[in-house]
Write a protein that holds these residues in place. Sequence first.
Motif, PDB file in Angstrom:
ATOM      1  N   ARG A  52      43.196  24.039  25.428  1.00 11.47           N
ATOM      2  CA  ARG A  52      44.278  23.355  25.357  1.00 11.47           C
ATOM      3  C   ARG A  52      44.352  22.011  26.085  1.00 11.47           C
ATOM      4  O   ARG A  52      44.638  20.720  25.641  1.00 11.47           O
ATOM      5  CB  ARG A  52      45.276  24.129  25.613  1.00 11.47           C
TER       6      ARG A  52
ATOM      7  N   PRO B 280      41.555  18.775  24.546  1.00 10.81           N
ATOM      8  CA  PRO B 280      40.989  18.910  23.291  1.00 10.81           C
ATOM      9  C   PRO B 280      39.589  18.293  23.092  1.00 10.81           C
ATOM     10  O   PRO B 280      39.448  17.373  23.423  1.00 10.81           O
ATOM     11  CB  PRO B 280      42.144  18.146  22.581  1.00 10.81           C
TER      12      PRO B 280
ATOM     13  N   PHE C  61      42.618  30.269  23.439  1.00  7.15           N
ATOM     14  CA  PHE C  61      43.051  28.641  23.414  1.00  7.15           C
ATOM     15  C   PHE C  61      43.537  27.856  24.584  1.00  7.15           C
ATOM     16  O   PHE C  61      43.078  27.205  24.997  1.00  7.15           O
ATOM     17  CB  PHE C  61      43.782  28.539  22.240  1.00  7.15           C
ATOM     18  N   SER C  62      44.675  28.790  24.890  1.00  7.14           N
ATOM     19  CA  SER C  62      45.441  28.008  26.241  1.00  7.14           C
ATOM     20  C   SER C  62      44.739  28.004  27.586  1.00  7.14           C
ATOM     21  O   SER C  62      44.833  27.080  28.158  1.00  7.14           O
ATOM     22  CB  SER C  62      46.778  28.773  26.355  1.00  7.14           C
TER      23      SER C  62
ATOM     24  N   VAL D  21      49.267  19.166  27.764  1.00  3.97           N
ATOM     25  CA  VAL D  21      47.989  18.761  26.876  1.00  3.97           C
ATOM     26  C   VAL D  21      47.546  17.124  27.200  1.00  3.97           C
ATOM     27  O   VAL D  21      48.409  16.514  26.992  1.00  3.97           O
ATOM     28  CB  VAL D  21      48.259  19.319  25.545  1.00  3.97           C
TER      29      VAL D  21
END
Length: 563
Positions: free
Chosen positions: A380, A383, A375-376, A337
């Motif tokens: 991710r 952000p 999300f991933s 991330v």
Amino acid sequence: MLACTRIGAIHSVVFGGFASPELAKRINNCKPKVVLSATCGIERSDKIVKYIPLLSKALKISKHKPKAVIVYQREQLPVLLDLKLGFKCWYEEVASVQELTDAPSAVVDSNHPLYILCTSGTTGLPKGVIRPCGPHLVSLSWTIRNMFGIKPGEVFFCASDLGWVVGHTFTCYGPLLEGCTTVLYEGKPVKTPDAGSFFRVIQEYGASIFYTAPTALVVLRKEDKEHNIVRKYNLDSIRGYFMAGERCSTEIYKWWVEHTTGKRVDGERYHYDEIKGIAVDHWWQTESGSPMTGICIGVSEDPKEIAPIQFGSAGMPLAGVDLRVVKAKDHLNEDEVVHSHIEEADFNEVGDIVVKLPLPPGFFTGIWENKKVFFSSYFRKYPGYYDTGDMGFVDKDGYVHITSRCDDVINVAAHRFSTCTFEEVVLEQNGISEACVVGRPHDIKGQIPIIFAVLEKNMSAKEKSELVRSIVTKIRADIGPVASMLPENVIFVPRLPKNRSGKILRRTIRVLIDYAGKHRNDLSEKLPIPMPPTIEDPDVLKDTWLIIASLVNPGSVELRSKM
């Protein structure tokens, strides 16, 4: 689609011709109560895609079993229905309810799913993009009026299959929402019966907007490079030609403007002196539901107030799209991330294209039954931003240039090159109709470029040799010696493998090259990967594999004998 919307049901339209295993994945994913299918699809008068055998096999292997399977019998291919699989005839079902009153329009929440549309996933499983009703209609209304400038009662001709997001947005919902007539087109741009099919439809129905993919323009150029066919048609009704689906190269873009205006085009920009026949390349994704960049030809009746088109660019960010380009992080893997080290790229610097949150209306609100992937895959890595998965740059005038997907980058001795950079140079050469560039593994430099090119006509060995020399020289001059372009890596092929929408299967070619490099001493004629479910012609991919295998292992007599 419209009937589902009326009663508040969620539809999931699938592109015709998916192989049975892929169709079964989509059935298992969205778990439909009813499956509706025609007996066939028609690509040309001599090419019919039989749907029922594909559907029957998919239903047998899928875990989920729908309550009903309703089949529309097309006169081109009537079939005997398998009642054991729950097949029912469309005509009989319609006749059984014709005396009933119309179903009332359902009242749903603004964010109620309008549809699920599957896009490819990196795990091999489809990702079901969820489209919210209310925000999507708001976005479409703005786009139809401002970007396309089309008015109620006019005709919108979008030559897309309804199984893709373009068909959802600009064949079904968008035009009808604004009171326009929409054209349903089935078939290819050529051999239906010739390369004038699109223009015939434009002339016959007086279309104000024509929408297609750049791949269709490539095909049309191959068939009508000297503009003889297009001159037969009256295209005065057209306000704009719009292209999307993949990047439109500068060479093809310029040719299309010349093809439709009859004027010579020079320079990197073109400003129309009237709002008529404006060619606009733009960019968006299944996830966005409507364009993210483009040129708005409907914001003014004065052509001087319409931004000029810039060849190689997909226009400028549209309202609500806070587009940024961030510096790519080579050291990151898929699970890492980026925290507080997001650094925006300079003008003309290639990086990852992201959209700063909040997203504009109409964007997807999730992945069907998979919040983790939602999300991933998209939020991710950066952000606070939506990661488009595309690379590109913004120039000093604000034009957005989409260069490639993030995985369509060649890393030559730590120097990153977008594959489209090479393809632009190749397509500028006389005698080349199509080209695909991918990275080939190299022991020292990591990767070096390899070019697969289709010739416009047959050439002698001497002519091919001269063309190879010209391509290599031009790449070294325009991109630099660091690109490591070698003559032996310019490969002429009869055809390039494509999907049914005409997109070149670059990722598939890259996978085959990587496989051949890792298994160079254990290659066979058999295709080492599953056949892509939307392949246009399986034989083309098989031939491509033989070419790749013989390049990596030229000592294989068995492979060379097949060439």
